[in-house]
Design an enzyme around this catalytic site. Structure first.
Site, PDB file in Angstrom:
ATOM      1  N   ASP A  72       0.823  -1.212   0.000  1.00  0.00           N
ATOM      2  CA  ASP A  72       0.000   0.000   0.000  1.00  0.00           C
ATOM      3  C   ASP A  72       0.858   1.263   0.000  1.00  0.00           C
ATOM      4  O   ASP A  72       0.428   2.303  -0.503  1.00  0.00           O
ATOM      5  CB  ASP A  72      -0.949   0.017   1.206  1.00  0.00           C
ATOM      6  CG  ASP A  72      -2.256  -0.712   0.926  1.00  0.00           C
ATOM      7  OD1 ASP A  72      -2.746  -0.629  -0.216  1.00  0.00           O
ATOM      8  OD2 ASP A  72      -2.783  -1.370   1.831  1.00  0.00           O
ATOM      9  N   THR A 188     -27.924  -2.627   2.303  1.00  0.00           N
ATOM     10  CA  THR A 188     -27.182  -1.786   3.250  1.00  0.00           C
ATOM     11  C   THR A 188     -26.908  -2.477   4.584  1.00  0.00           C
ATOM     12  O   THR A 188     -26.160  -1.955   5.402  1.00  0.00           O
ATOM     13  CB  THR A 188     -27.967  -0.490   3.525  1.00  0.00           C
ATOM     14  OG1 THR A 188     -29.196  -0.817   4.205  1.00  0.00           O
ATOM     15  CG2 THR A 188     -28.278   0.250   2.238  1.00  0.00           C
ATOM     16  N   GLN A 192     -24.471  -1.548   7.949  1.00  0.00           N
ATOM     17  CA  GLN A 192     -25.019  -1.236   9.275  1.00  0.00           C
ATOM     18  C   GLN A 192     -24.370  -2.107  10.351  1.00  0.00           C
ATOM     19  O   GLN A 192     -24.014  -1.619  11.435  1.00  0.00           O
ATOM     20  CB  GLN A 192     -26.534  -1.452   9.268  1.00  0.00           C
ATOM     21  CG  GLN A 192     -27.295  -0.470   8.378  1.00  0.00           C
ATOM     22  CD  GLN A 192     -28.787  -0.783   8.348  1.00  0.00           C
ATOM     23  OE1 GLN A 192     -29.402  -0.994   9.391  1.00  0.00           O
ATOM     24  NE2 GLN A 192     -29.368  -0.821   7.163  1.00  0.00           N
ATOM     25  N   VAL A 241     -14.329   0.953 -10.984  1.00  0.00           N
ATOM     26  CA  VAL A 241     -13.911   1.769 -12.130  1.00  0.00           C
ATOM     27  C   VAL A 241     -12.861   0.999 -12.921  1.00  0.00           C
ATOM     28  O   VAL A 241     -12.234   0.067 -12.417  1.00  0.00           O
ATOM     29  CB  VAL A 241     -13.343   3.132 -11.681  1.00  0.00           C
ATOM     30  CG1 VAL A 241     -14.435   4.025 -11.116  1.00  0.00           C
ATOM     31  CG2 VAL A 241     -12.220   2.956 -10.658  1.00  0.00           C
ATOM     32  N   CYS A 379      16.961  -6.564 -10.804  1.00  0.00           N
ATOM     33  CA  CYS A 379      17.484  -7.324  -9.665  1.00  0.00           C
ATOM     34  C   CYS A 379      17.924  -8.724 -10.114  1.00  0.00           C
ATOM     35  O   CYS A 379      18.915  -8.854 -10.821  1.00  0.00           O
ATOM     36  CB  CYS A 379      16.453  -7.357  -8.543  1.00  0.00           C
ATOM     37  SG  CYS A 379      17.154  -7.828  -6.933  1.00  0.00           S
ATOM     38  N   GLY A 381      16.662 -10.317 -12.381  1.00  0.00           N
ATOM     39  CA  GLY A 381      16.610 -10.232 -13.843  1.00  0.00           C
ATOM     40  C   GLY A 381      17.922  -9.776 -14.449  1.00  0.00           C
ATOM     41  O   GLY A 381      18.254 -10.129 -15.587  1.00  0.00           O
ATOM     42  N   GLN A 383      20.893 -10.390 -12.793  1.00  0.00           N
ATOM     43  CA  GLN A 383      21.832 -11.464 -12.467  1.00  0.00           C
ATOM     44  C   GLN A 383      21.722 -12.634 -13.442  1.00  0.00           C
ATOM     45  O   GLN A 383      22.737 -13.194 -13.868  1.00  0.00           O
ATOM     46  CB  GLN A 383      21.606 -11.922 -11.030  1.00  0.00           C
ATOM     47  CG  GLN A 383      21.938 -10.847  -9.995  1.00  0.00           C
ATOM     48  CD  GLN A 383      21.528 -11.219  -8.584  1.00  0.00           C
ATOM     49  OE1 GLN A 383      21.162 -12.359  -8.320  1.00  0.00           O
ATOM     50  NE2 GLN A 383      21.583 -10.259  -7.674  1.00  0.00           N
ATOM     51  N   HIS A 515      15.735  -1.478  -8.187  1.00  0.00           N
ATOM     52  CA  HIS A 515      14.311  -1.629  -8.510  1.00  0.00           C
ATOM     53  C   HIS A 515      13.725  -0.291  -8.968  1.00  0.00           C
ATOM     54  O   HIS A 515      13.177   0.464  -8.157  1.00  0.00           O
ATOM     55  CB  HIS A 515      13.547  -2.133  -7.281  1.00  0.00           C
ATOM     56  CG  HIS A 515      13.814  -3.559  -6.940  1.00  0.00           C
ATOM     57  ND1 HIS A 515      13.029  -4.594  -7.390  1.00  0.00           N
ATOM     58  CD2 HIS A 515      14.800  -4.133  -6.205  1.00  0.00           C
ATOM     59  CE1 HIS A 515      13.511  -5.745  -6.938  1.00  0.00           C
ATOM     60  NE2 HIS A 515      14.588  -5.488  -6.219  1.00  0.00           N
ATOM     61  N   GLU A 517      11.053   0.306 -10.460  1.00  0.00           N
ATOM     62  CA  GLU A 517       9.592   0.368 -10.353  1.00  0.00           C
ATOM     63  C   GLU A 517       9.122   1.117  -9.120  1.00  0.00           C
ATOM     64  O   GLU A 517       8.007   1.661  -9.100  1.00  0.00           O
ATOM     65  CB  GLU A 517       8.998  -1.053 -10.365  1.00  0.00           C
ATOM     66  CG  GLU A 517       9.273  -1.907  -9.142  1.00  0.00           C
ATOM     67  CD  GLU A 517      10.536  -2.742  -9.229  1.00  0.00           C
ATOM     68  OE1 GLU A 517      10.612  -3.783  -8.550  1.00  0.00           O
ATOM     69  OE2 GLU A 517      11.450  -2.351  -9.982  1.00  0.00           O
TER      70      GLU A 517
END
Length: 542
Positions: A72, A188, A192, A241, A379, A381, A383, A515, A517
């Site tokens: 997260d 609902t 509740q 969505v 990483c 990848g 090596q 990394h 990303e």
């Protein structure tokens, strides 16, 4: 200005998207000129997710300062500009570990250590510390209300709201409002009951985020407001969505940010979401498509590569392309052959640990090199690409990593026993070191070689990227591999560790030890991923 707190909880079921909803709200508040940070409180007993299976927990996100955290936090950094640190994520295990350390040191003066007040006080103190210096801190509690594991966290936040004052705290509860096809309506009652559970531990939610596959009708929203003691304007509908980057606009359209700013008496301008509108425009109007083959060992759970998936999408936005990811289990490459790699425009081999499927990754690197298919290795990848080149081009036929074969004749990749961290301190490790928290972690400087593809893409001589690894290129055998033609185009600040390699006479073959990303965002992308996706598109013209 004193910090205002928004506490985010979830009810009914897990995986409703608390992190995305919280990050989207943070993006709106940031767009109103507020300084926003986010914290994630995880109820599991692991000290951090660093040693947890990626197929159970998903990816481990690494922060700038080297914390191994929940995925997260990756969402948080992709939605807001604030960089997360080790102060932004802590677990039950970390809290108990710290309390026990203090008890052994004698900090509690002989008191009987209990969940209340000692554990809850430690939680409060860490929340306050992580929120310091910001206008708004959004604090997400992992798990679902009613879980026994999350009770100390919820009690700590209840106490914190009393101590800080309700005028500076707000509880936002995300819950499920399911649509029942046979009845033809949304229900609902689960919401509740979830609010009733929250009330039983002393927390009255101020805002309800109602997750559903459609917008919750006004009558049902009014019903939820009445039975959950929440203003009707604070009952927010959050439908499914097609893109998570639509959510900030969806929340803003229902006035959630206005409600919160009024609640906290914050005088700030309207949110400028033009950057997000540009992201959505690029996403909705691609000029073409590329297929990227991602060859990994955790492909049964795409969340194990969450940041890589998102970085590829961001690269697509920068190139006005739709990126389709074809997940390929590296063991399939071993058993079925390289035919499983056919039909892709580019190949990406992400990070991983252990020897399962590693020969499939080595075969993948060979296939990409020999067939001139754009290749990005990250990483592990990098090596495997290095091992493949050493075996098949440099003639070191038994080349391997000591992670996979301690007795190989040519250990071209080995355990890092010593390195310099971002502050210039020397860290050391041995084979006897613990598994958890002992890797080379966090942001490290990298020097790029003149004339390299990496230097061209970054447009800088020195860059900073995040690491998470304990194995590296063996410098003893490196001259033999370089003599065979492989280019080392990125080195650590002390010039001792290989960070980037490139294969010459190839359209696009770049692999990095770090990394990239983790620093890609939808608004800014990342140069390596953008270059890779462009090369994949160019590969279609062959």
């Amino acid at each position: 200005m004193a910090t205002n707190y928004i506490f985010v909880t979830g009810g009914v079921v897990s995986s409703l998207g608390k992190g995305i909803a919280a990050a989207s709200l943070a993006a709106i508040l940031e767009a109103r000129g507020l300084k926003v940070t986010m914290l994630k409180l995880d109820p599991y007993i692991n000290v951090d997710p660093g040693t947890m299976s990626p197929t159970q927990h998903g990816e481990v996100f690494v922060t700038q300062d080297g914390a191994e955290t929940d995925l997260d936090l990756g969402h948080y950094e992709r939605f807001i500009r604030t960089k997360m640190t080790k102060r932004n994520n802590f677990t039950t295990g970390k809290i108990y570990s710290e309390v026990l350390r203090k008890e052994r040191r004698g900090d509690y003066l002989g008191a009987t250590i209990q969940v209340i007040p000692h554990i809850t006080n430690e939680i409060k103190s860490r929340v306050i510390d992580g929120a310091a210096g910001h206008d708004v801190a959004i604090v997400e509690v992992g798990g679902t209300v009613g879980d026994i594991e999350s009770l100390p966290f919820l009690e700590a936040l209840r106490q914190l709201a009393v101590q800080v004052g309700r005028e500076r705290t707000l509880f936002m509860h995300l819950t499920l409002v399911p649509y029942i096809p046979t009845a033809g309506e949304v229900k609902t009652k689960p919401t509740q009951h979830s609010v009733k559970e929250l009330l039983s531990i002393g927390i009255q939610p101020d805002v309800l985020i109602c997750r559903s596959d459609r917008m919750v009708p006004p009558n049902e929203r009014a019903k939820i407001a009445l039975f959950c003691n929440v203003p009707e304007r604070a009952v927010i509908s959050l439908k499914d969505v097609s893109s998570i980057y639509q959510i900030p606009a969806l929340l803003k359209s229902q006035g959630l940010d206005d409600f919160i700013c009024q609640r906290f008496h914050l005088d700030c301008p309207e949110a400028d979401l033009s950057e997000w509108e540009q992201v959505l425009y690029q996403e909705a109007n691609p000029t073409g498509e590329v297929v990227i083959g991602m060859v990994g060992k955790y492909t049964e759970l795409p969340d194990a590569y969450k940041s890589v998936n998102e970085a590829l999408k961001h690269a697509g936005l920068k190139n006005r392309l739709s990126v389709q990811i074809k997940y390929i289990d590296s063991q399939d490459v071993e058993t079925k052959g390289t035919e499983v790699l056919e039909g892709v425009d580019g190949i990406l081999v992400p990070g991983g640990f252990g020897n399962r499927g590693v020969e499939g990754k080595i075969l993948t690197a060979k296939y990409a090199r020999e067939n001139h298919i754009p290749y990005l290795g990250i990483c592990l990848g990098m090596q495997v690409a290095y091992i493949e080149y050493a075996r098949n081009v440099a003639g070191l036929t038994d080349a391997n990593s000591t992670e996979f074969d301690r007795t190989c004749d040519y250990p071209v990749v080995g355990l890092i026993t010593e390195w310099q961290d971002a502050e210039g301190n020397i860290e050391t490790r041995t084979d006897a070191s613990d598994l958890g928290g002992t890797m080379r972690l966090g942001a490290q400087q990298c020097h790029l070689m003149e004339g390299s593809k990496a230097r061209e893409l970054y447009g800088a001589e020195t860059i900073e990227e995040r690491h998470r690894h304990r194995y590296e290129v063996n410098n003893v055998l490196r001259p033999q591999v370089e003599k065979a033609g492989l280019k080392v185009t990125g080195l650590s600040a002390d010039k001792k560790l290989v960070e980037i390699i490139e294969v010459p006479n190839h359209p696009w073959f770049v692999a990095c030890q770090f990394h990239p990303e983790f620093t890609s965002t939808p608004r800014d992308g990342h140069p390596l991923f953008a270059g890779f996706v462009k090369a994949a598109k160019d590969n279609q013209k062959k």
